[in-house]
Design a protein around this motif. Structure first.
Motif, mmCIF file in Angstrom:
data_model
loop_
_atom_site.group_PDB
_atom_site.id
_atom_site.type_symbol
_atom_site.label_atom_id
_atom_site.label_comp_id
_atom_site.label_asym_id
_atom_site.label_seq_id
_atom_site.Cartn_x
_atom_site.Cartn_y
_atom_site.Cartn_z
ATOM 1 N N TYR A 198 0.981 -1.321 0.139
ATOM 2 C CA TYR A 198 0.018 -0.087 0.034
ATOM 3 C C TYR A 198 0.717 1.266 0.158
ATOM 4 O O TYR A 198 0.548 2.396 -0.556
ATOM 5 N N ILE A 199 1.863 1.233 0.844
ATOM 6 C CA ILE A 199 2.501 2.541 0.995
ATOM 7 C C ILE A 199 2.998 3.252 -0.418
ATOM 8 O O ILE A 199 2.994 4.456 -0.600
ATOM 9 N N TYR B 5 1.104 9.538 7.141
ATOM 10 C CA TYR B 5 1.989 8.848 7.922
ATOM 11 C C TYR B 5 2.214 6.934 7.557
ATOM 12 O O TYR B 5 1.048 6.746 6.793
ATOM 13 N N TRP B 6 3.081 6.349 7.763
ATOM 14 C CA TRP B 6 3.188 5.127 7.514
ATOM 15 C C TRP B 6 4.332 4.495 8.481
ATOM 16 O O TRP B 6 5.180 5.074 8.983
ATOM 17 N N LEU B 7 4.242 3.189 8.831
ATOM 18 C CA LEU B 7 5.042 2.601 9.773
ATOM 19 C C LEU B 7 5.448 1.039 9.012
ATOM 20 O O LEU B 7 4.402 0.536 8.137
ATOM 21 N N ALA C 241 6.841 -2.518 12.787
ATOM 22 C CA ALA C 241 6.735 -1.682 13.925
ATOM 23 C C ALA C 241 5.096 -1.241 14.295
ATOM 24 O O ALA C 241 4.742 -0.569 15.188
ATOM 25 N N ARG C 242 4.157 -1.917 13.633
ATOM 26 C CA ARG C 242 2.612 -1.547 14.087
ATOM 27 C C ARG C 242 2.276 -2.357 15.238
ATOM 28 O O ARG C 242 2.933 -3.348 15.524
ATOM 29 N N GLY C 243 0.985 -1.831 15.460
ATOM 30 C CA GLY C 243 0.335 -2.316 16.427
ATOM 31 C C GLY C 243 0.718 -2.132 18.047
ATOM 32 O O GLY C 243 0.449 -2.506 19.303
ATOM 33 N N ARG D 108 0.438 1.650 18.532
ATOM 34 C CA ARG D 108 0.149 3.063 18.433
ATOM 35 C C ARG D 108 1.144 4.207 18.264
ATOM 36 O O ARG D 108 1.166 5.241 18.553
ATOM 37 N N ALA E 242 2.335 5.336 15.443
ATOM 38 C CA ALA E 242 1.873 6.392 14.481
ATOM 39 C C ALA E 242 1.180 7.656 15.249
ATOM 40 O O ALA E 242 0.971 8.809 14.918
ATOM 41 N N PHE F 130 -6.274 12.587 4.945
ATOM 42 C CA PHE F 130 -7.384 11.712 4.169
ATOM 43 C C PHE F 130 -7.128 10.093 4.342
ATOM 44 O O PHE F 130 -6.085 9.784 4.427
ATOM 45 N N VAL F 131 -8.060 9.407 4.800
ATOM 46 C CA VAL F 131 -8.021 8.200 5.101
ATOM 47 C C VAL F 131 -9.115 7.314 4.190
ATOM 48 O O VAL F 131 -10.143 7.748 4.285
ATOM 49 N N ASN G 145 -9.384 1.696 6.046
ATOM 50 C CA ASN G 145 -8.332 1.788 6.808
ATOM 51 C C ASN G 145 -8.475 2.203 8.254
ATOM 52 O O ASN G 145 -8.416 3.275 8.591
ATOM 53 N N VAL G 146 -9.010 1.205 8.999
ATOM 54 C CA VAL G 146 -9.573 1.563 10.353
ATOM 55 C C VAL G 146 -8.245 1.930 11.229
ATOM 56 O O VAL G 146 -8.279 2.813 12.088
ATOM 57 N N ALA G 147 -7.041 1.286 11.014
ATOM 58 C CA ALA G 147 -6.100 1.523 11.971
ATOM 59 C C ALA G 147 -5.655 3.165 11.461
ATOM 60 O O ALA G 147 -5.245 3.846 12.748
HETATM 61 C C1 COA Z 1 -2.017 3.462 9.803
HETATM 62 C C2 COA Z 1 -0.680 2.887 10.678
HETATM 63 C C3 COA Z 1 0.477 4.154 10.707
HETATM 64 C C4 COA Z 1 -1.091 2.825 12.065
HETATM 65 O O1 COA Z 1 -0.072 1.956 12.648
HETATM 66 P P1 COA Z 1 -0.038 1.775 14.299
HETATM 67 O O2 COA Z 1 0.443 3.346 14.847
HETATM 68 O O3 COA Z 1 0.970 0.859 14.691
HETATM 69 O O4 COA Z 1 -1.735 1.489 14.600
HETATM 70 P P2 COA Z 1 -2.171 0.285 15.610
HETATM 71 O O5 COA Z 1 -1.877 -0.942 14.878
HETATM 72 O O6 COA Z 1 -1.432 0.551 17.027
HETATM 73 O O7 COA Z 1 -3.411 0.659 15.496
HETATM 74 C C5 COA Z 1 -4.236 1.951 15.876
HETATM 75 C C6 COA Z 1 -5.721 1.236 16.358
HETATM 76 O O8 COA Z 1 -6.355 0.920 15.146
HETATM 77 C C7 COA Z 1 -6.658 -0.592 15.599
HETATM 78 N N1 COA Z 1 -6.758 -1.403 14.314
HETATM 79 C C8 COA Z 1 -5.349 -1.631 13.990
HETATM 80 N N2 COA Z 1 -5.736 -2.461 12.715
HETATM 81 C C9 COA Z 1 -7.168 -2.778 12.802
HETATM 82 C C10 COA Z 1 -7.981 -3.323 12.027
HETATM 83 N N3 COA Z 1 -7.467 -4.049 10.649
HETATM 84 N N4 COA Z 1 -9.287 -3.351 12.179
HETATM 85 C C11 COA Z 1 -9.844 -2.637 13.181
HETATM 86 N N5 COA Z 1 -9.022 -2.113 14.116
HETATM 87 C C12 COA Z 1 -7.820 -2.020 13.758
HETATM 88 C C13 COA Z 1 -5.793 -1.030 16.862
HETATM 89 O O9 COA Z 1 -6.499 -1.804 17.596
HETATM 90 C C14 COA Z 1 -5.717 0.456 17.317
HETATM 91 O O10 COA Z 1 -6.767 0.594 18.303
HETATM 92 P P3 COA Z 1 -7.024 1.496 19.725
HETATM 93 O O11 COA Z 1 -6.812 2.943 18.963
HETATM 94 O O12 COA Z 1 -8.123 1.363 20.250
HETATM 95 O O13 COA Z 1 -5.635 1.065 20.170
HETATM 96 C C15 COA Z 1 -0.322 1.514 9.940
HETATM 97 O O14 COA Z 1 -1.227 0.621 10.139
HETATM 98 C C16 COA Z 1 0.344 1.503 8.644
HETATM 99 O O15 COA Z 1 1.393 2.138 8.268
HETATM 100 N N6 COA Z 1 -0.611 1.129 7.629
HETATM 101 C C17 COA Z 1 -0.160 1.332 6.361
HETATM 102 C C18 COA Z 1 0.119 2.752 5.702
HETATM 103 C C19 COA Z 1 -1.191 3.550 6.259
HETATM 104 O O16 COA Z 1 -2.226 2.973 5.744
HETATM 105 N N7 COA Z 1 -0.810 4.688 6.182
HETATM 106 C C20 COA Z 1 -2.142 5.737 6.593
HETATM 107 C C21 COA Z 1 -2.469 6.430 5.162
HETATM 108 S S1 COA Z 1 -3.826 7.438 5.550
#
Ligand code: COA
Length: 173
Positions: free
Chosen positions: A22-23, A88-90, A94-96, A98, A100, A123-124, A128-130
């Protein structure tokens, strides 16, 4: 968590970003990694800061600042209208944790207190729940659903717009 500028030693972080499906679709991280492309990416990040177009930070852990875990950018393309955007991205390892969300809180504090920017948005994609949770963790709220807003992978994709205004932000959040 620390935020720092990109360094020549961050090629392995860029390689990890390239390996993610995705990144590369929403950043200028090369879809196919090479050291030359990675070095060019790092140079572009420095040029953005020196040209006044924005700030691109590496996210790392306190005590291990040299090991890049992800990236967060504050983009100033619309700064003349009083607004800036954030992305942002990780790396997948490194994910899981929080990370970011904490990085986003730090960039928000810098944008509001250091740069006095009135409005921040990001913009999300709706799946993309995370990322949505990350935005909410830093105090953003969903303002609008924008149809066909972002070109990702050669498609005009729908996105949710998350917003935080300086006037509604509290530094302790
Ligand atoms: C978005 C991103 C940066 C978040 O990374 P992170 O800081 O490690 O986030 P976490 O995995 O800790 O998740 C944050 C929250 O989302 C929830 N979550 C994560 N994945 C989830 C999923 N698939 N479904 C539901 N909830 C989810 C976590 O439980 C956590 O919930 P909380 O707030 O209750 O603790 C990372 O997932 C990423 O790099 N994704 C790919 C790039 C991207 O999408 N960037 C953003 C573009 S807009």
């Amino acid at each position: 968590m620390v935020l720092r500028p990109y360094a020549p030693t961050d090629l392995s972080l860029i390689r990890q970003g390239s390996a993610d499906p995705y990144i590369p679709t929403f950043t200028s991280i090369p879809a196919i990694y090479s050291d030359a492309e990675g070095t060019a990416f790092i140079e572009r990040q420095h040029e953005r800061a020196s040209g006044g177009h924005g700030f691109s930070f590496v996210i790392a852990e306190h005590g291990h600042a040299g090991v890049g875990l992800g990236s967060i950018g504050l983009w100033l393309r619309e700064i003349e209208s009083g607004r800036a955007s954030i992305g942002y991205w990780l790396s997948s390892e490194a994910r899981g944790r929080r990370l970011a969300g904490w990085a986003l809180r730090a960039v928000v504090a810098y944008a509001f207190t250091g740069l006095s920017i009135p409005r921040l948005h990001l913009f999300v994609e709706p799946w993309n729940v995370a990322s949505a949770r990350t935005a909410e963790f830093a105090g953003f709220s969903r303002e609008a659903f924008l149809r066909g807003w972002e070109r990702i992978d050669d498609e005009q994709r729908d996105v949710d717009c998350y917003v935080l205004l300086h006037q509604e932000w509290s530094a302790g959040e």
